[in-house]
Scaffold this motif. Structure first.
Motif, PDB file in Angstrom:
ATOM      1  N   ILE A 233       0.862  -1.170   0.000  1.00 62.11           N
ATOM      2  CA  ILE A 233       0.000   0.000   0.000  1.00 62.11           C
ATOM      3  C   ILE A 233       0.902   1.224   0.000  1.00 62.11           C
ATOM      4  O   ILE A 233       1.864   1.298   0.767  1.00 62.11           O
ATOM      5  CB  ILE A 233      -0.962   0.024   1.205  1.00 62.11           C
ATOM      6  N   GLU A 234       0.618   2.150  -0.890  1.00 61.77           N
ATOM      7  CA  GLU A 234       1.463   3.328  -1.023  1.00 61.77           C
ATOM      8  C   GLU A 234       0.618   4.525  -1.430  1.00 61.77           C
ATOM      9  O   GLU A 234      -0.342   4.393  -2.195  1.00 61.77           O
ATOM     10  CB  GLU A 234       2.549   3.084  -2.063  1.00 61.77           C
ATOM     11  N   SER A 235       0.970   5.673  -0.903  1.00 57.67           N
ATOM     12  CA  SER A 235       0.251   6.900  -1.248  1.00 57.67           C
ATOM     13  C   SER A 235       1.064   7.723  -2.231  1.00 57.67           C
ATOM     14  O   SER A 235       2.295   7.724  -2.206  1.00 57.67           O
ATOM     15  CB  SER A 235      -0.025   7.727   0.014  1.00 57.67           C
ATOM     16  N   ARG A 236       0.353   8.409  -3.108  1.00 57.14           N
ATOM     17  CA  ARG A 236       0.943   9.345  -4.063  1.00 57.14           C
ATOM     18  C   ARG A 236       0.076  10.598  -4.078  1.00 57.14           C
ATOM     19  O   ARG A 236      -1.143  10.525  -3.934  1.00 57.14           O
ATOM     20  CB  ARG A 236       0.969   8.745  -5.483  1.00 57.14           C
ATOM     21  N   PRO A 237       0.667  11.762  -4.241  1.00 59.83           N
ATOM     22  CA  PRO A 237      -0.148  12.988  -4.272  1.00 59.83           C
ATOM     23  C   PRO A 237      -1.101  13.000  -5.461  1.00 59.83           C
ATOM     24  O   PRO A 237      -0.771  12.534  -6.549  1.00 59.83           O
ATOM     25  CB  PRO A 237       0.891  14.101  -4.378  1.00 59.83           C
ATOM     26  N   THR A 238      -2.305  13.552  -5.237  1.00 59.37           N
ATOM     27  CA  THR A 238      -3.275  13.659  -6.333  1.00 59.37           C
ATOM     28  C   THR A 238      -2.861  14.711  -7.353  1.00 59.37           C
ATOM     29  O   THR A 238      -3.369  14.731  -8.464  1.00 59.37           O
ATOM     30  CB  THR A 238      -4.663  14.054  -5.795  1.00 59.37           C
ATOM     31  N   LYS A 239      -1.962  15.612  -6.949  1.00 58.82           N
ATOM     32  CA  LYS A 239      -1.504  16.739  -7.766  1.00 58.82           C
ATOM     33  C   LYS A 239      -2.578  17.813  -7.905  1.00 58.82           C
ATOM     34  O   LYS A 239      -2.461  18.733  -8.718  1.00 58.82           O
ATOM     35  CB  LYS A 239      -0.997  16.288  -9.147  1.00 58.82           C
ATOM     36  N   ARG A 240      -3.641  17.680  -7.103  1.00 63.24           N
ATOM     37  CA  ARG A 240      -4.680  18.705  -7.100  1.00 63.24           C
ATOM     38  C   ARG A 240      -4.457  19.709  -5.973  1.00 63.24           C
ATOM     39  O   ARG A 240      -4.632  20.906  -6.152  1.00 63.24           O
ATOM     40  CB  ARG A 240      -6.064  18.058  -6.930  1.00 63.24           C
ATOM     41  N   SER A 241      -4.063  19.197  -4.795  1.00 65.11           N
ATOM     42  CA  SER A 241      -3.910  20.070  -3.637  1.00 65.11           C
ATOM     43  C   SER A 241      -2.972  19.405  -2.644  1.00 65.11           C
ATOM     44  O   SER A 241      -2.941  18.161  -2.530  1.00 65.11           O
ATOM     45  CB  SER A 241      -5.277  20.325  -2.985  1.00 65.11           C
ATOM     46  N   LEU A 242      -2.208  20.198  -1.922  1.00 63.52           N
ATOM     47  CA  LEU A 242      -1.304  19.676  -0.912  1.00 63.52           C
ATOM     48  C   LEU A 242      -2.098  18.939   0.163  1.00 63.52           C
ATOM     49  O   LEU A 242      -3.094  19.441   0.684  1.00 63.52           O
ATOM     50  CB  LEU A 242      -0.517  20.825  -0.275  1.00 63.52           C
ATOM     51  N   GLY A 243      -1.662  17.724   0.483  1.00 63.38           N
ATOM     52  CA  GLY A 243      -2.340  16.932   1.504  1.00 63.38           C
ATOM     53  C   GLY A 243      -3.376  15.971   0.969  1.00 63.38           C
ATOM     54  O   GLY A 243      -3.957  15.194   1.738  1.00 63.38           O
ATOM     55  N   GLU A 244      -3.631  15.990  -0.354  1.00 66.80           N
ATOM     56  CA  GLU A 244      -4.554  15.029  -0.975  1.00 66.80           C
ATOM     57  C   GLU A 244      -3.754  13.910  -1.614  1.00 66.80           C
ATOM     58  O   GLU A 244      -2.782  14.165  -2.327  1.00 66.80           O
ATOM     59  CB  GLU A 244      -5.414  15.706  -2.040  1.00 66.80           C
ATOM     60  N   TYR A 245      -4.199  12.663  -1.386  1.00 68.84           N
ATOM     61  CA  TYR A 245      -3.405  11.528  -1.840  1.00 68.84           C
ATOM     62  C   TYR A 245      -4.263  10.482  -2.548  1.00 68.84           C
ATOM     63  O   TYR A 245      -5.461  10.334  -2.279  1.00 68.84           O
ATOM     64  CB  TYR A 245      -2.689  10.864  -0.649  1.00 68.84           C
ATOM     65  N   LEU A 246      -3.602   9.761  -3.453  1.00 64.83           N
ATOM     66  CA  LEU A 246      -4.126   8.532  -4.027  1.00 64.83           C
ATOM     67  C   LEU A 246      -3.487   7.375  -3.274  1.00 64.83           C
ATOM     68  O   LEU A 246      -2.379   7.493  -2.758  1.00 64.83           O
ATOM     69  CB  LEU A 246      -3.751   8.412  -5.509  1.00 64.83           C
ATOM     70  N   PHE A 247      -4.165   6.244  -3.249  1.00 63.40           N
ATOM     71  CA  PHE A 247      -3.630   5.070  -2.558  1.00 63.40           C
ATOM     72  C   PHE A 247      -3.566   3.897  -3.535  1.00 63.40           C
ATOM     73  O   PHE A 247      -4.571   3.544  -4.156  1.00 63.40           O
ATOM     74  CB  PHE A 247      -4.500   4.723  -1.347  1.00 63.40           C
ATOM     75  N   PHE A 248      -2.369   3.351  -3.672  1.00 60.29           N
ATOM     76  CA  PHE A 248      -2.128   2.227  -4.575  1.00 60.29           C
ATOM     77  C   PHE A 248      -2.026   0.947  -3.760  1.00 60.29           C
ATOM     78  O   PHE A 248      -1.284   0.899  -2.774  1.00 60.29           O
ATOM     79  CB  PHE A 248      -0.841   2.450  -5.376  1.00 60.29           C
ATOM     80  N   LEU A 249      -2.743  -0.081  -4.193  1.00 65.19           N
ATOM     81  CA  LEU A 249      -2.762  -1.352  -3.478  1.00 65.19           C
ATOM     82  C   LEU A 249      -2.348  -2.489  -4.392  1.00 65.19           C
ATOM     83  O   LEU A 249      -2.741  -2.538  -5.563  1.00 65.19           O
ATOM     84  CB  LEU A 249      -4.170  -1.663  -2.945  1.00 65.19           C
ATOM     85  N   ASP A 250      -1.567  -3.420  -3.850  1.00 65.01           N
ATOM     86  CA  ASP A 250      -1.368  -4.741  -4.438  1.00 65.01           C
ATOM     87  C   ASP A 250      -2.012  -5.736  -3.490  1.00 65.01           C
ATOM     88  O   ASP A 250      -1.713  -5.753  -2.281  1.00 65.01           O
ATOM     89  CB  ASP A 250       0.119  -5.067  -4.610  1.00 65.01           C
ATOM     90  N   ILE A 251      -2.883  -6.559  -4.024  1.00 70.83           N
ATOM     91  CA  ILE A 251      -3.720  -7.433  -3.212  1.00 70.83           C
ATOM     92  C   ILE A 251      -3.485  -8.879  -3.637  1.00 70.83           C
ATOM     93  O   ILE A 251      -3.458  -9.182  -4.832  1.00 70.83           O
ATOM     94  CB  ILE A 251      -5.209  -7.072  -3.393  1.00 70.83           C
ATOM     95  N   GLU A 252      -3.331  -9.769  -2.688  1.00 67.01           N
ATOM     96  CA  GLU A 252      -3.040 -11.169  -2.993  1.00 67.01           C
ATOM     97  C   GLU A 252      -4.346 -11.935  -3.197  1.00 67.01           C
ATOM     98  O   GLU A 252      -4.714 -12.816  -2.409  1.00 67.01           O
ATOM     99  CB  GLU A 252      -2.196 -11.791  -1.877  1.00 67.01           C
ATOM    100  N   ALA A 253      -5.032 -11.599  -4.260  1.00 66.57           N
ATOM    101  CA  ALA A 253      -6.296 -12.261  -4.594  1.00 66.57           C
ATOM    102  C   ALA A 253      -6.710 -11.846  -5.996  1.00 66.57           C
ATOM    103  O   ALA A 253      -6.272 -10.819  -6.514  1.00 66.57           O
ATOM    104  CB  ALA A 253      -7.390 -11.903  -3.592  1.00 66.57           C
ATOM    105  N   ASP A 254      -7.564 -12.667  -6.593  1.00 66.31           N
ATOM    106  CA  ASP A 254      -8.142 -12.362  -7.902  1.00 66.31           C
ATOM    107  C   ASP A 254      -9.384 -11.506  -7.712  1.00 66.31           C
ATOM    108  O   ASP A 254     -10.212 -11.787  -6.833  1.00 66.31           O
ATOM    109  CB  ASP A 254      -8.503 -13.684  -8.598  1.00 66.31           C
ATOM    110  N   ALA A 255      -9.518 -10.465  -8.515  1.00 64.42           N
ATOM    111  CA  ALA A 255     -10.669  -9.572  -8.390  1.00 64.42           C
ATOM    112  C   ALA A 255     -11.989 -10.296  -8.639  1.00 64.42           C
ATOM    113  O   ALA A 255     -13.053  -9.818  -8.222  1.00 64.42           O
ATOM    114  CB  ALA A 255     -10.532  -8.399  -9.352  1.00 64.42           C
ATOM    115  N   LYS A 256     -11.949 -11.454  -9.320  1.00 66.54           N
ATOM    116  CA  LYS A 256     -13.169 -12.194  -9.632  1.00 66.54           C
ATOM    117  C   LYS A 256     -13.650 -13.046  -8.465  1.00 66.54           C
ATOM    118  O   LYS A 256     -14.793 -13.519  -8.482  1.00 66.54           O
ATOM    119  CB  LYS A 256     -12.937 -13.095 -10.844  1.00 66.54           C
ATOM    120  N   GLN A 257     -12.793 -13.261  -7.456  1.00 70.30           N
ATOM    121  CA  GLN A 257     -13.190 -14.094  -6.334  1.00 70.30           C
ATOM    122  C   GLN A 257     -14.321 -13.438  -5.542  1.00 70.30           C
ATOM    123  O   GLN A 257     -14.356 -12.208  -5.394  1.00 70.30           O
ATOM    124  CB  GLN A 257     -11.990 -14.354  -5.418  1.00 70.30           C
ATOM    125  N   PRO A 258     -15.246 -14.228  -4.994  1.00 73.83           N
ATOM    126  CA  PRO A 258     -16.397 -13.649  -4.286  1.00 73.83           C
ATOM    127  C   PRO A 258     -15.996 -12.731  -3.128  1.00 73.83           C
ATOM    128  O   PRO A 258     -16.612 -11.670  -2.944  1.00 73.83           O
ATOM    129  CB  PRO A 258     -17.146 -14.884  -3.777  1.00 73.83           C
TER     130      PRO A 258
END
Length: 289
Positions: A233-258
């Motif tokens: 999990i990692e944050s990156r700035p949205t580039k819109r305003s100071l203090g706003e962030y995007l969050f990037f996730l790597d998840i150990e699962a298939d998105a199709k799983q229930p």
């Protein structure tokens, strides 16, 4: 059918090496043929796929020493309709390349910022006063290296062979277990790899509507409650305003799983924007000694 694959050039980069491995793997497992297309930046490689200039791109996303490749993350968020089809993990061994007679005469060292950072301990020990100049790739400076005996570059031993340049030191990265993860990226509608089997990982990014207490916790809580592991999990700035962030996730699962479908549904109720980059397998790259 010939598949065009964008990658960071010029020839000799680690991205090209990963792309060659992937191209060989692809042609041995399908009836496809491949054509490699070098670009001068990671962003341009991804933009080539988004604009239809190439069908695939192989781009670095994370290094075990230096962490995430922010240009890849930012560009994946900015561009629409890109999908991760596969991840490649390749060991990285940096070489110190120069036409100088010895280290004492070196005044300037060129390389990609990731490579410079991965070798900062070695550089600090043996060349503490040299000027470090970031370049677009590890091989960009190699083409002019023989014209100045006070310069050096950090790249792979394979790159030194390609440009017929001497290696003054090998395996200079600060930690021996150095590896980089690459993504194979396509347009979302393209399915060039058989994905019928369940994938092992999913990558996505999201933003929250407001920077409020508990906003991130509420977004991620469902994954913990459902026993789904987040490997990054990692944050990156949205580039819109100071203090706003995007969050990037790597998840150990298939998105199709229930369970993942349930977690993603709950994430939707708390997130402002969600971009699912794809579910995929991880393919290790073996480098011949």
């Amino acid at each position: 059918m010939t598949i065009s694959i964008a990658h960071l050039g010029p020839p000799g980069t680690y991205a090209e090496q990963a792309t060659i491995f992937y191209a060989n793997w692809l042609t041995s497992n399908t009836e496809l043929t491949t054509m490699l297309c070098p670009y001068s930046s990671i962003a341009q490689s991804l933009q080539a796929v988004a604009s239809g200039q190439t069908q695939l791109a192989v781009v670095p996303v994370e290094n075990s020493i230096e962490g995430s490749v922010t240009m890849t993350m930012d560009t994946m968020w900015q561009l629409e309709s890109l999908r991760v089809q596969l991840a490649l993990v390749m060991p990285i061994a940096h070489a110190f390349i120069s036409c100088a007679n010895n280290l004492d005469s070196i005044q300037t060292v060129y390389s990609h910022p990731q490579a410079l950072a991965q070798c900062q301990g070695w550089l600090g020990e043996f060349l503490p006063t040299v000027q470090l100049i970031p370049s677009n790739s590890t091989t960009e400076a190699l083409q002019q290296l023989d014209q100045d005996l006070t310069t050096a570059a950090i790249a792979s031993s394979r790159a030194a062979q390609i440009y017929n340049l001497p290696i003054l030191a090998s395996n200079i990265n600060d930690y021996p277990e150095n590896c980089t993860r690459f993504w194979v990226v396509s347009q979302s509608q393209d399915d060039l790899i058989n994905t019928s089997a369940s994938a092992s990982h999913t990558s996505l990014a999201f933003s929250v509507p407001a920077n409020l207490p508990g906003a991130l916790l509420k977004s991620l809580q469902a994954f913990a409650e459902l026993g789904i592991n987040l490997s990054r999990i990692e944050s990156r700035p949205t580039k819109r305003s100071l203090g706003e962030y995007l969050f990037f996730l790597d998840i150990e699962a298939d998105a199709k799983q229930p369970q993942m479908q349930s977690a993603l549904a709950q994430l939707t109720t708390h997130a402002e924007i969600i971009k699912i980059f794809g579910s995929y397998h991880i393919l290790p790259i073996t480098i011949e000694p």
